[in-house]
Design an enzyme around this catalytic site. Structure first.
Site, PDB file in Angstrom:
ATOM      1  N   ARG A  72       0.884  -1.218   0.017  1.00  0.00           N
ATOM      2  CA  ARG A  72      -0.046  -0.069   0.017  1.00  0.00           C
ATOM      3  C   ARG A  72       0.658   1.301  -0.066  1.00  0.00           C
ATOM      4  O   ARG A  72       0.265   2.371  -0.395  1.00  0.00           O
ATOM      5  CB  ARG A  72      -0.973  -0.019   1.286  1.00  0.00           C
ATOM      6  CG  ARG A  72      -2.065  -0.975   0.581  1.00  0.00           C
ATOM      7  CD  ARG A  72      -3.065  -1.452   1.830  1.00  0.00           C
ATOM      8  NE  ARG A  72      -2.477  -2.131   2.969  1.00  0.00           N
ATOM      9  CZ  ARG A  72      -3.281  -2.334   4.004  1.00  0.00           C
ATOM     10  NH1 ARG A  72      -4.526  -2.230   4.175  1.00  0.00           N
ATOM     11  NH2 ARG A  72      -2.557  -2.966   4.952  1.00  0.00           N
ATOM     12  N   GLU A 109       5.066 -10.441  14.457  1.00  0.00           N
ATOM     13  CA  GLU A 109       4.347 -11.121  15.554  1.00  0.00           C
ATOM     14  C   GLU A 109       4.637 -12.509  15.647  1.00  0.00           C
ATOM     15  O   GLU A 109       4.947 -13.183  16.497  1.00  0.00           O
ATOM     16  CB  GLU A 109       2.938 -10.680  15.588  1.00  0.00           C
ATOM     17  CG  GLU A 109       2.424 -11.008  17.000  1.00  0.00           C
ATOM     18  CD  GLU A 109       1.141 -10.489  17.364  1.00  0.00           C
ATOM     19  OE1 GLU A 109       0.417 -10.896  18.309  1.00  0.00           O
ATOM     20  OE2 GLU A 109       0.387  -9.815  16.392  1.00  0.00           O
TER      21      GLU A 109
END
Length: 191
Positions: A72, A109
């Site tokens: 993006r 993560e």
């Protein structure tokens, strides 16, 4: 630093940008409040406001490179680069660029990922801004900085359309400024 804290407090463009971003609860998995910027792109005025604010900020900073983080960052970076007279460098996920590339790994993560760019895309001492749509932990922006700095570029600032109010990733940016237009919208409605 949020744009509202840097001379744009009360600017109606920021409200228009925030209002144009759709919040999709539980996407891509339960508990995630996905900030969907595709609706911002559908609102040509809000999209233009987004580009204009970044251009106003960077037009007099002698920026020679706008580096966009996949995917993006690619939506905002080229327009900003054209407007300020800079080149655009795509920072891609592994295996997406042909030819010789250099890469930088970073932790997610749960797992690891890498960013790549073409060898020779940036020259030593070129002044760079890094653009992405959202900053949360700062891991991706930190990897982008390391990749560009490994080639001698000077990262001037990182810029994102959306940033968490308590931007946890700021400490990963090694003291480099972070410029964010808006906070995530719709969090109170679904939490």
């Amino acid at each position: 630093m949020f744009a509202a804290e840097n001379g744009l407090k009360g600017d109606p463009r920021l409200e228009a940008i925030s209002a144009a971003i759709r919040v999709v609860p539980n996407f891509p998995k339960k508990g995630i409040m996905f900030q969907d910027i595709t609706t911002l792109l559908l609102d040509h005025k809000a999209f233009k406001h987004t580009i204009d604010i970044f251009v106003d900020r960077y037009k007099d900073m002698q920026i020679s490179v706008v580096a966009g983080v996949e995917a993006r960052g690619f939506l905002f970076g080229p327009s900003i680069a054209l407007a300020i007279g800079a080149k655009f460098i795509p920072l891609r996920k592994p295996g997406k660029l042909p030819g010789k590339v250099i890469s930088e790994s970073y932790e997610l993560e749960y797992g690891h990922d890498r960013l790549e760019m073409h060898v020779g895309a940036v020259e030593p001492r070129e002044r760079v801004i890094i653009i992405d749509d959202l900053v949360a932990t700062g891991g991706t922006l930190s990897a982008a900085m390391s990749l560009l700095e490994s080639q001698g570029a000077e990262v001037v600032e990182c810029a994102c359309v959306i940033g968490l109010p308590e931007v946890k990733g700021q400490h990963k940016l090694k003291g480099k400024p972070l410029y964010v237009l808006v906070e995530p919208s719709g969090l109170d409605e679904f939490c």
